[in-house]
Design an enzyme around this catalytic site. Structure first.
Site, PDB file in Angstrom:
ATOM      1  N   LYS A 190     -14.271  -2.250  -4.029  1.00 12.55           N
ATOM      2  CA  LYS A 190     -13.805  -0.950  -4.521  1.00 12.55           C
ATOM      3  C   LYS A 190     -12.387  -0.646  -4.024  1.00 12.55           C
ATOM      4  O   LYS A 190     -12.002  -1.084  -2.941  1.00 12.55           O
ATOM      5  CB  LYS A 190     -14.765   0.123  -4.011  1.00 12.55           C
ATOM      6  CG  LYS A 190     -14.481   1.524  -4.495  1.00 12.55           C
ATOM      7  CD  LYS A 190     -15.482   2.473  -3.842  1.00 12.55           C
ATOM      8  CE  LYS A 190     -15.239   3.916  -4.233  1.00 12.55           C
ATOM      9  NZ  LYS A 190     -13.900   4.411  -3.949  1.00 12.55           N
ATOM     10  N   LYS A 202      -9.765  -4.063   1.611  1.00 14.39           N
ATOM     11  CA  LYS A 202      -9.574  -5.485   1.283  1.00 14.39           C
ATOM     12  C   LYS A 202      -8.281  -6.025   1.880  1.00 14.39           C
ATOM     13  O   LYS A 202      -8.270  -7.086   2.506  1.00 14.39           O
ATOM     14  CB  LYS A 202      -9.523  -5.695  -0.245  1.00 14.39           C
ATOM     15  CG  LYS A 202     -10.782  -5.331  -0.966  1.00 14.39           C
ATOM     16  CD  LYS A 202     -10.621  -5.453  -2.471  1.00 14.39           C
ATOM     17  CE  LYS A 202      -9.616  -4.471  -3.044  1.00 14.39           C
ATOM     18  NZ  LYS A 202     -10.005  -3.063  -2.928  1.00 14.39           N
ATOM     19  N   LYS A 249       0.528  -2.775  -6.684  1.00 12.66           N
ATOM     20  CA  LYS A 249       0.929  -1.981  -5.508  1.00 12.66           C
ATOM     21  C   LYS A 249       1.689  -2.819  -4.485  1.00 12.66           C
ATOM     22  O   LYS A 249       2.363  -2.290  -3.628  1.00 12.66           O
ATOM     23  CB  LYS A 249      -0.310  -1.398  -4.826  1.00 12.66           C
ATOM     24  CG  LYS A 249      -0.856  -0.160  -5.479  1.00 12.66           C
ATOM     25  CD  LYS A 249      -1.723   0.694  -4.533  1.00 12.66           C
ATOM     26  CE  LYS A 249      -2.831  -0.040  -3.811  1.00 12.66           C
ATOM     27  NZ  LYS A 249      -3.826  -0.699  -4.672  1.00 12.66           N
ATOM     28  N   ASP A 292      -9.856  -2.101  -8.733  1.00 15.82           N
ATOM     29  CA  ASP A 292     -10.568  -1.899  -9.983  1.00 15.82           C
ATOM     30  C   ASP A 292     -10.249  -3.019 -10.950  1.00 15.82           C
ATOM     31  O   ASP A 292      -9.187  -3.065 -11.542  1.00 15.82           O
ATOM     32  CB  ASP A 292     -10.248  -0.525 -10.537  1.00 15.82           C
ATOM     33  CG  ASP A 292     -10.663   0.529  -9.532  1.00 15.82           C
ATOM     34  OD1 ASP A 292     -11.862   0.802  -9.447  1.00 15.82           O
ATOM     35  OD2 ASP A 292      -9.796   1.015  -8.778  1.00 15.82           O
TER      36      ASP A 292
HETATM   37  N1  LIG Z   1     -12.148  -1.205   9.633  1.00 13.50           N
HETATM   38  C1  LIG Z   1     -11.298  -0.214   9.435  1.00 13.50           C
HETATM   39  N2  LIG Z   1     -11.192   0.783  10.340  1.00 13.50           N
HETATM   40  C2  LIG Z   1     -10.330   1.779  10.129  1.00 13.50           C
HETATM   41  N3  LIG Z   1      -9.535   1.911   9.068  1.00 13.50           N
HETATM   42  C3  LIG Z   1      -9.600   0.953   8.130  1.00 13.50           C
HETATM   43  C4  LIG Z   1     -10.472  -0.153   8.278  1.00 13.50           C
HETATM   44  N4  LIG Z   1     -10.301  -0.942   7.193  1.00 13.50           N
HETATM   45  C5  LIG Z   1      -9.363  -0.346   6.411  1.00 13.50           C
HETATM   46  N5  LIG Z   1      -8.936   0.788   6.966  1.00 13.50           N
HETATM   47  C6  LIG Z   1      -7.931   1.701   6.398  1.00 13.50           C
HETATM   48  O1  LIG Z   1      -8.268   2.004   5.061  1.00 13.50           O
HETATM   49  C7  LIG Z   1      -7.116   2.173   4.280  1.00 13.50           C
HETATM   50  C8  LIG Z   1      -7.225   1.380   2.993  1.00 13.50           C
HETATM   51  O2  LIG Z   1      -7.278   0.011   3.296  1.00 13.50           O
HETATM   52  P1  LIG Z   1      -6.676  -1.119   2.363  1.00 13.50           P
HETATM   53  O3  LIG Z   1      -5.338  -0.780   1.874  1.00 13.50           O
HETATM   54  O4  LIG Z   1      -6.845  -2.388   3.112  1.00 13.50           O
HETATM   55  O5  LIG Z   1      -7.692  -1.048   1.187  1.00 13.50           O
HETATM   56  P2  LIG Z   1      -7.743  -1.935  -0.152  1.00 13.50           P
HETATM   57  O6  LIG Z   1      -9.161  -2.206  -0.423  1.00 13.50           O
HETATM   58  O7  LIG Z   1      -6.818  -3.072  -0.050  1.00 13.50           O
HETATM   59  O8  LIG Z   1      -7.192  -0.897  -1.198  1.00 13.50           O
HETATM   60  P3  LIG Z   1      -6.697  -1.197  -2.710  1.00 13.50           P
HETATM   61  O9  LIG Z   1      -7.916  -1.398  -3.515  1.00 13.50           O
HETATM   62  O10 LIG Z   1      -5.976   0.060  -3.070  1.00 13.50           O
HETATM   63  O11 LIG Z   1      -5.819  -2.395  -2.637  1.00 13.50           O
HETATM   64  C9  LIG Z   1      -5.951   1.710   5.127  1.00 13.50           C
HETATM   65  O12 LIG Z   1      -5.164   2.824   5.485  1.00 13.50           O
HETATM   66  C10 LIG Z   1      -6.561   1.054   6.322  1.00 13.50           C
HETATM   67  O13 LIG Z   1      -5.835   1.339   7.494  1.00 13.50           O
HETATM   68 MG   LIG Z   2      -5.184  -3.676  -1.340  1.00 10.82          MG
END
Ligand SMILES: Nc1ncnc2c1ncn2[C@@H]1O[C@H](COP(=O)(O)OP(=O)(O)OP(=O)(O)O)[C@@H](O)[C@H]1O
Ligand SMILES: [Mg+2]
Lengths: 272, 346
Positions: free
Chosen positions: A9, A14, A40, A125
């Site tokens: 999600k 990720k 992004k 997504d």
């Molecule tokens: N284990 C964790 N503990 C605390 N904060 C976390 C943890 N994992 C992720 N985060 C925080 O959650 C936020 C979103 O994380 P991230 O950008 O890695 O998500 P993503 O799944 O890559 O998002 P997207 O789908 O938009 O690419 C970040 O600000 C990150 O610091």
């Molecule tokens: Mg990401």
């Protein structure tokens, strides 16, 4: 060569997990390539000390794809991890999915898809076929689902199981589910729920990463946790994730749950 | 996919909305048509139309531009490529620019209408098309006719005369059909004021609001008739005449719309038909069969023609060709009978 893809999600963690995983693998002496498949372009930023590297599609947009060389799109970050960002159009125009396909074609032409481990970090997504590219023939055979215990996150993970099952069923479809990575949202009884979900789709929980403020502190300092706080417990969790992934041989075609089953599973763990 | 079902007629291999749209827009001789999409879509459609015109010995230069969308345009959006193409086309000072969209720009969601609405110094009309996604030839043609009406403005000055709407510019008999309809109208003392759209200039388009009656080429264009009725208050007859009695009915209905007495015209046409049929007395009594031209029964106009001539329909009779679309007016029937005679007396 091991090629893995992280799906889950939007905003679930990720990119954070991918960057820390790459850092941990690099520490182990692996040659790692991390590819951010997201307009992004923030996948590899923490490996690059906060700098925004030029994207593959920036080069394509400028009409330079004919003369492009690997050093214009592959950048070395923490411990030599090679970082690539696909990039893409502004929100609301064009076709980002097509951009991912073009990126893969270009990387292949440049013979840049190599190393001990290639890690594909795909945007949350998976809205069209382009974002399923990393799961196609010849790319990541091992897909990891990143999810918390929140229902919407499990729902997204379950949907991606459907994509994996479909692609795996194709002639020469090699893509398999390699496991579930729990990334905590700070919910009660979260780890058992994610583990139960993993079992129900006939996979397994590889590692449960707890929610820890150290992640944000590292982020503010523009580093991965591995680099910023190498001795922290959280860094240890990412290292053990790296080890599990390297040793993992458990590849399955998952059985997605129905929405009703998913909801009743969550009911068992989340107090109404 | 049920959102945009392909029309039943797509099996006729007439192409997509682009071909239909082009068959209209390229008849505005001082206008330019832009196909927004990959260059191949323009090439393919232009050569299709060119080949057809060549076949009819009426080739003319088609003013078609392509926005030449490439991979970069698909990924980052094609609006910039469209704007550049419009700018270039506008520099040639055409009377109007017509923009047709391909499947791919519809898929990536380019705001074609938004780009067209900018101030370009010349009218730029976006024609709902979307390649195959938007349907088939007929849809493209219908949408182009309606969209071209936008160039007429809102002022209605009724002056008189008849407007022909949606002539099939790619059909073999287009000029013969025009002459036949003109002949029938002349019996009522009426003239064609505008051929919408065939060989006209951009400045002629406002004429669409001035005629007293619109005559559609075929009933499939009713939506166009309705659109012009709503905008300009012009009534419409939904088809060119088909068959012996159909031609008489055409005279009667046209007279009804114009408020004139058709008696004299009808009498003249009946005499004309009798004389025409008398010329084919040699065919009387021949055993023939006619296949369905469309649908699963032979067209009523053909059955009527066969019985008027005293031909005998039988399953083992000489099979005779039926054209599609059916012949226009009495004149069209005469041409058909010449063909039948060649088959029967071969
Ligand atoms: N284990 C964790 N503990 C605390 N904060 C976390 C943890 N994992 C992720 N985060 C925080 O959650 C936020 C979103 O994380 P991230 O950008 O890695 O998500 P993503 O799944 O890559 O998002 P997207 O789908 O938009 O690419 C970040 O600000 C990150 O610091
Ligand atoms: Mg990401």
């Amino acid at each position: 060569m091991k090629q893995i893809a992280l799906y889950g999600k939007g905003g679930i963690g990720k990119s954070t997990t991918a960057a820390n995983l790459s850092a941990a693998l690099a520490e182990m002496g692996m040659d790692v390539l991390q590819i951010g498949c997201d307009p992004k372009r923030d996948s590899t930023r923490m490996l690059m000390h906060g700098s925004w590297i030029p994207t593959v599609l920036d080069q394509v947009r400028e009409g330079r794809e004919a003369s492009i060389t690997p050093d214009q799109i592959v950048f070395r970050g923490f411990r030599g991890v090679r970082c690539v960002e696909a990039g893409g159009p502004e929100p609301g125009v064009g076709c980002a999915g097509r951009g991912i396909i073009a990126t893969f074609q270009l990387l292949e032409r440049l013979d840049s898809l190599k190393g001990d481990v290639i890690l594909y970090d795909v945007l949350g997504d998976v809205v069209c076929g382009g974002f399923a590219m990393p799961m196609r023939e010849g790319y990541a055979q091992e897909v990891y689902l990143v999810t918390s215990g929140e229902l919407m996150s499990l729902y997204a993970a379950n949907n991606i199981c459907r994509a994996i099952a479909r692609l795996a069923g194709r002639v020469r479809g090699r893509c398999r589910l390699a496991g579930v990575i729990g990334n905590g949202a700070g919910q009660a009884r979260e780890e058992p729920l994610v583990r139960a979900f993993a079992d129900r789709i006939h996979s397994r929980l590889v590692t449960f990463i707890p929610r820890d403020p150290i992640v944000q502190r590292a982020e503010i300092n523009r580093m991965t946790v591995i680099e910023f706080a190498p001795d922290s417990a959280q860094a240890g969790v990412y290292r053990s994730l790296a080890k599990s992934i390297l040793e993992n041989r458990n590849l399955v075609i998952p059985t997605p749950l129905s929405m009703d089953d998913l909801e009743s599973l969550a009911m068992e763990f989340i107090p109404a | 996919m049920t959102l945009n079902p392909l029309p039943w007629s797509s099996f006729r291999l007439e192409g997509c909305t682009l071909t239909g749209g082009l068959s209209v827009t390229t008849e505005v001789t001082d206008g330019v048509t832009i196909i927004h999409g990959p260059a191949g879509c323009s090439q393919h459609n232009a050569s299709l139309i060119h080949a057809t015109l060549l076949d009819h010995d009426t080739p003319h230069l088609l003013r078609i531009h392509s926005s030449d969308l490439d991979e970069v345009g698909v990924i980052f959006g094609g609006e910039g490529a469209l704007a550049a193409c419009i700018r270039e086309a506008a520099a040639g000072d055409p009377s109007a620019i017509f923009v047709l969209s391909t499947c791919v720009v519809q898929t990536i969601g380019d705001d074609v209408g938004g780009v067209c609405r900018r101030d370009w110094g010349v009218p730029v009309i976006s024609i709902p098309s979307s390649g195959f996604l938007g349907g088939g030839f007929q849809d493209g043609m219908r949408n182009a006719l309606i969209a071209l009406g936008d160039l007429a403005g809102d002022r209605v000055e009724r002056e008189g005369g008849i407007t022909l709407v949606g002539e099939k510019n790619l059909e073999d008999d287009v000029e013969e059909n025009f002459r036949e309809v003109s002949r029938l109208l002349a019996l009522l003392g009426e003239k064609v004021r505008l051929r919408f759209v065939r060989g006209i200039r951009g400045a002629d388009i406002p004429e669409i609001s001035r005629g007293r009656l619109n005559i559609l080429r075929e009933p499939e264009l009713r939506a166009v008739g309705e659109s012009f009725a709503a905008r300009f208050g012009t009534p419409y007859l939904d088809s060119f005449p088909v068959g012996l009695s159909g031609s008489l009915r055409f005279i009667g209905e046209t007279a009804g719309f114009l408020g004139v007495d058709p008696a004299g015209a009808l009498e003249e046409e009946r005499a004309f038909q009798d004389e025409a049929l008398a010329g084919f007395e040699d065919l009387r009594g021949e055993r023939i069969s006619i296949g369905p031209s469309s649908g699963d029964t032979a067209d009523p106009f053909a059955i009527e023609l066969v019985s008027s001539l005293g031909l005998l329909l039988s399953e083992d009779g000489v099979p005779l060709p039926l054209p599609s679309p059916p012949p226009v007016g009495t004149g069209g029937l005469v041409r058909l009978l010449h063909r039948w005679r060649r088959v029967l007396h071969a």
